[in-house]
Write a protein that holds these residues in place. Structure first.
Motif, PDB file in Angstrom:
ATOM      1  N   PHE A 139       0.826  -1.205   0.000  1.00  0.00           N
ATOM      2  CA  PHE A 139       0.000   0.000   0.000  1.00  0.00           C
ATOM      3  C   PHE A 139       0.863   1.258   0.000  1.00  0.00           C
ATOM      4  CE2 PHE A 139      -3.194  -2.945   2.041  1.00  0.00           C
ATOM      5  CZ  PHE A 139      -3.908  -3.118   0.865  1.00  0.00           C
ATOM      6  N   GLY A 140       2.026   1.181   0.652  1.00  0.00           N
ATOM      7  CA  GLY A 140       2.943   2.322   0.625  1.00  0.00           C
ATOM      8  C   GLY A 140       3.458   2.590  -0.779  1.00  0.00           C
ATOM      9  N   ASN A 141       3.796   1.528  -1.502  1.00  0.00           N
ATOM     10  CA  ASN A 141       4.253   1.698  -2.881  1.00  0.00           C
ATOM     11  C   ASN A 141       3.125   2.132  -3.800  1.00  0.00           C
ATOM     12  OD1 ASN A 141       6.937   1.143  -2.450  1.00  0.00           O
ATOM     13  ND2 ASN A 141       6.758  -1.018  -2.975  1.00  0.00           N
ATOM     14  N   ALA A 142       1.916   1.663  -3.541  1.00  0.00           N
ATOM     15  CA  ALA A 142       0.778   2.045  -4.386  1.00  0.00           C
ATOM     16  C   ALA A 142       0.528   3.546  -4.316  1.00  0.00           C
ATOM     17  CB  ALA A 142      -0.470   1.276  -3.976  1.00  0.00           C
ATOM     18  N   GLY A 143       0.867   4.157  -3.208  1.00  0.00           N
ATOM     19  CA  GLY A 143       0.700   5.609  -3.072  1.00  0.00           C
ATOM     20  C   GLY A 143       1.509   6.390  -4.089  1.00  0.00           C
ATOM     21  N   TYR A 144       2.659   5.841  -4.496  1.00  0.00           N
ATOM     22  CA  TYR A 144       3.497   6.548  -5.465  1.00  0.00           C
ATOM     23  C   TYR A 144       2.867   6.602  -6.855  1.00  0.00           C
ATOM     24  CZ  TYR A 144       7.129   6.280  -1.930  1.00  0.00           C
ATOM     25  OH  TYR A 144       7.838   6.410  -0.773  1.00  0.00           O
ATOM     26  N   LEU A 145       1.865   5.764  -7.115  1.00  0.00           N
ATOM     27  CA  LEU A 145       1.187   5.809  -8.412  1.00  0.00           C
ATOM     28  C   LEU A 145       0.331   7.071  -8.548  1.00  0.00           C
ATOM     29  CD1 LEU A 145      -0.001   2.103  -8.749  1.00  0.00           C
ATOM     30  CD2 LEU A 145       1.837   3.225 -10.018  1.00  0.00           C
ATOM     31  N   PHE A 146      -0.165   7.586  -7.411  1.00  0.00           N
ATOM     32  CA  PHE A 146      -1.132   8.682  -7.470  1.00  0.00           C
ATOM     33  C   PHE A 146      -0.684   9.947  -6.748  1.00  0.00           C
ATOM     34  CE2 PHE A 146      -3.255   4.533  -7.219  1.00  0.00           C
ATOM     35  CZ  PHE A 146      -3.794   4.488  -8.490  1.00  0.00           C
ATOM     36  N   LEU A 147       0.326   9.846  -5.872  1.00  0.00           N
ATOM     37  CA  LEU A 147       0.743  10.987  -5.052  1.00  0.00           C
ATOM     38  C   LEU A 147       2.215  11.304  -5.279  1.00  0.00           C
ATOM     39  CD1 LEU A 147      -0.918   9.705  -1.755  1.00  0.00           C
ATOM     40  CD2 LEU A 147      -1.866  11.375  -3.343  1.00  0.00           C
ATOM     41  N   THR A 148       2.611  12.501  -4.900  1.00  0.00           N
ATOM     42  CA  THR A 148       4.019  12.877  -5.018  1.00  0.00           C
ATOM     43  C   THR A 148       4.807  12.275  -3.853  1.00  0.00           C
ATOM     44  OG1 THR A 148       3.743  14.887  -3.729  1.00  0.00           O
ATOM     45  CG2 THR A 148       3.403  15.063  -6.121  1.00  0.00           C
ATOM     46  N   VAL A 149       6.119  12.148  -4.038  1.00  0.00           N
ATOM     47  CA  VAL A 149       6.986  11.595  -2.998  1.00  0.00           C
ATOM     48  C   VAL A 149       6.894  12.435  -1.730  1.00  0.00           C
ATOM     49  CG1 VAL A 149       9.387  11.141  -2.368  1.00  0.00           C
ATOM     50  CG2 VAL A 149       8.561  10.510  -4.623  1.00  0.00           C
ATOM     51  N   SER A 150       6.906  13.760  -1.878  1.00  0.00           N
ATOM     52  CA  SER A 150       6.870  14.616  -0.689  1.00  0.00           C
ATOM     53  C   SER A 150       5.572  14.435   0.090  1.00  0.00           C
ATOM     54  CB  SER A 150       7.066  16.080  -1.073  1.00  0.00           C
ATOM     55  OG  SER A 150       6.109  16.464  -2.037  1.00  0.00           O
ATOM     56  N   PHE A 151       4.439  14.293  -0.606  1.00  0.00           N
ATOM     57  CA  PHE A 151       3.169  14.112   0.095  1.00  0.00           C
ATOM     58  C   PHE A 151       3.109  12.744   0.793  1.00  0.00           C
ATOM     59  CE2 PHE A 151      -1.457  13.315   0.327  1.00  0.00           C
ATOM     60  CZ  PHE A 151      -1.770  14.380   1.168  1.00  0.00           C
ATOM     61  N   VAL A 152       3.663  11.715   0.162  1.00  0.00           N
ATOM     62  CA  VAL A 152       3.705  10.392   0.789  1.00  0.00           C
ATOM     63  C   VAL A 152       4.545  10.454   2.062  1.00  0.00           C
ATOM     64  CG1 VAL A 152       4.525   8.014   0.512  1.00  0.00           C
ATOM     65  CG2 VAL A 152       3.260   9.107  -1.330  1.00  0.00           C
ATOM     66  N   GLN A 153       5.647  11.182   2.051  1.00  0.00           N
ATOM     67  CA  GLN A 153       6.483  11.321   3.243  1.00  0.00           C
ATOM     68  C   GLN A 153       5.757  12.082   4.353  1.00  0.00           C
ATOM     69  OE1 GLN A 153       9.334   9.616   3.688  1.00  0.00           O
ATOM     70  NE2 GLN A 153       8.648   8.787   1.745  1.00  0.00           N
ATOM     71  N   ILE A 154       4.962  13.067   3.980  1.00  0.00           N
ATOM     72  CA  ILE A 154       4.150  13.786   4.977  1.00  0.00           C
ATOM     73  C   ILE A 154       3.160  12.818   5.618  1.00  0.00           C
ATOM     74  CG2 ILE A 154       2.363  15.551   5.252  1.00  0.00           C
ATOM     75  CD1 ILE A 154       3.877  17.157   3.075  1.00  0.00           C
ATOM     76  N   LEU A 155       2.528  11.984   4.809  1.00  0.00           N
ATOM     77  CA  LEU A 155       1.584  11.009   5.346  1.00  0.00           C
ATOM     78  C   LEU A 155       2.280   9.998   6.259  1.00  0.00           C
ATOM     79  CD1 LEU A 155      -0.639  10.308   2.216  1.00  0.00           C
ATOM     80  CD2 LEU A 155      -1.219  11.662   4.237  1.00  0.00           C
ATOM     81  N   LYS A 156       3.488   9.573   5.893  1.00  0.00           N
ATOM     82  CA  LYS A 156       4.225   8.630   6.737  1.00  0.00           C
ATOM     83  C   LYS A 156       4.606   9.264   8.069  1.00  0.00           C
ATOM     84  CE  LYS A 156       6.118   5.668   3.132  1.00  0.00           C
ATOM     85  NZ  LYS A 156       7.332   5.164   2.473  1.00  0.00           N
ATOM     86  N   ALA A 157       4.902  10.562   8.059  1.00  0.00           N
ATOM     87  CA  ALA A 157       5.239  11.249   9.310  1.00  0.00           C
ATOM     88  C   ALA A 157       4.027  11.354  10.223  1.00  0.00           C
ATOM     89  CB  ALA A 157       5.794  12.639   9.011  1.00  0.00           C
ATOM     90  N   PHE A 158       2.835  11.259   9.654  1.00  0.00           N
ATOM     91  CA  PHE A 158       1.609  11.338  10.433  1.00  0.00           C
ATOM     92  C   PHE A 158       1.219   9.983  11.038  1.00  0.00           C
ATOM     93  CE2 PHE A 158      -3.077  11.901  10.796  1.00  0.00           C
ATOM     94  CZ  PHE A 158      -3.055  13.008  11.641  1.00  0.00           C
ATOM     95  N   THR A 159       1.918   8.913  10.695  1.00  0.00           N
ATOM     96  CA  THR A 159       1.603   7.570  11.160  1.00  0.00           C
ATOM     97  C   THR A 159       1.533   7.446  12.682  1.00  0.00           C
ATOM     98  OG1 THR A 159       2.506   6.592   9.159  1.00  0.00           O
ATOM     99  CG2 THR A 159       2.310   5.145  11.057  1.00  0.00           C
ATOM    100  N   PRO A 160       2.480   8.009  13.464  1.00  0.00           N
ATOM    101  CA  PRO A 160       2.375   7.871  14.925  1.00  0.00           C
ATOM    102  C   PRO A 160       1.073   8.442  15.488  1.00  0.00           C
ATOM    103  CG  PRO A 160       4.548   8.665  14.340  1.00  0.00           C
ATOM    104  CD  PRO A 160       3.740   8.665  13.087  1.00  0.00           C
ATOM    105  N   VAL A 161       0.591   9.537  14.919  1.00  0.00           N
ATOM    106  CA  VAL A 161      -0.675  10.110  15.377  1.00  0.00           C
ATOM    107  C   VAL A 161      -1.808   9.125  15.104  1.00  0.00           C
ATOM    108  CG1 VAL A 161      -2.326  11.984  15.025  1.00  0.00           C
ATOM    109  CG2 VAL A 161       0.120  12.471  15.058  1.00  0.00           C
ATOM    110  N   PHE A 162      -1.824   8.548  13.924  1.00  0.00           N
ATOM    111  CA  PHE A 162      -2.857   7.577  13.565  1.00  0.00           C
ATOM    112  C   PHE A 162      -2.824   6.376  14.504  1.00  0.00           C
ATOM    113  CE2 PHE A 162      -4.282   3.894  11.072  1.00  0.00           C
ATOM    114  CZ  PHE A 162      -5.576   4.303  10.789  1.00  0.00           C
ATOM    115  N   VAL A 163      -1.620   5.882  14.839  1.00  0.00           N
ATOM    116  CA  VAL A 163      -1.487   4.724  15.726  1.00  0.00           C
ATOM    117  C   VAL A 163      -2.034   5.043  17.118  1.00  0.00           C
ATOM    118  CG1 VAL A 163       0.187   3.245  16.912  1.00  0.00           C
ATOM    119  CG2 VAL A 163       0.425   3.678  14.468  1.00  0.00           C
ATOM    120  N   VAL A 164      -1.684   6.217  17.658  1.00  0.00           N
ATOM    121  CA  VAL A 164      -2.163   6.590  18.994  1.00  0.00           C
ATOM    122  C   VAL A 164      -3.680   6.744  18.989  1.00  0.00           C
ATOM    123  CG1 VAL A 164      -2.117   8.424  20.730  1.00  0.00           C
ATOM    124  CG2 VAL A 164       0.012   7.585  19.767  1.00  0.00           C
TER     125      VAL A 164
END
Length: 189
Positions: A139-164
């Motif tokens: 699913f992380g790689n699938a994001g690169y089909l539709f989103l920019t690298v910088s936006f995917v990295q922003i989403l990955k940085a938000f992962t700890p908030v989602f987990v909590v």
């Protein structure tokens, strides 16, 4: 510091060697309440830890991560290889092959707990974790089909908030205000 490597010859299976300061290596003696004498330590040649080697490993790790992200993005979007699951599968197969070669063929690390890994244990623990990791990579790689690298990295940085938030929503754990603030600050940075 000078270090000696103490090899354990008795008791349950343990890692092949432990490092202890030379001052702690002494004669055979008994501890209070234990009538079994301690095994004298075998002293190998002192090998000080290499900070340069550690820094090299850290530098390689910090370079490989972003390089892998850019290569995946290039393959999936620029080249037009629209199969993110195959890209993830090739990466997982490469890791499995490298691990097999390092452990079974080259024997770089002994398998100390191999007898404890039964098929039920393997299916209950490793297959579940492996499947979740594979899904995450796909699913992380699938994001690169539709989103920019910088936006995917922003989403990955938000992962700890989602987990909590998910831990709280599923009532697994209630985060303290301190944890919530820390996670918020990490994700905001």
């Amino acid at each position: 510091h000078n270090y000696a490597y103490v090899v354990c010859h008795d008791g349950p299976p343990a890692p092949p060697a432990m490092s202890v300061p030379l001052s702690a290596v002494g004669e055979s003696s008994s501890s209070a309440g234990d009538d079994k004498p301690l095994i004298p330590a075998t002293v190998a040649s002192p090998l000080p830890p290499s900070r340069l080697l550690t820094a090299t490993y850290v530098a390689v790790y910090l370079m490989v991560g972003p390089a892998l992200i850019l290569v995946n993005k290039h393959l999936l979007k620029d080249v037009g290889f629209g199969f993110p699951m195959m890209v993830s599968g090739i990466g997982q197969a490469s890791s499995a092959l490298g691990s097999f070669l390092a452990l079974r063929v080259l024997r770089l690390q002994p398998l100390t707990c191999a007898k404890h890994v039964t098929w039920p244990f393997y299916l209950r623990n490793m297959v579940v974790v492996g499947g979740a990791t594979a899904a995450s990579l796909c699913f992380g790689n699938a994001g690169y089909l539709f989103l920019t690298v910088s936006f995917v990295q922003i989403l990955k940085a938000f992962t700890p908030v989602f987990v909590v938030v998910m831990l709280y929503a599923t009532r697994v754990e209630t985060p303290s205000p301190r944890v919530a603030l820390s996670v918020g600050l990490i994700s905001a940075a």
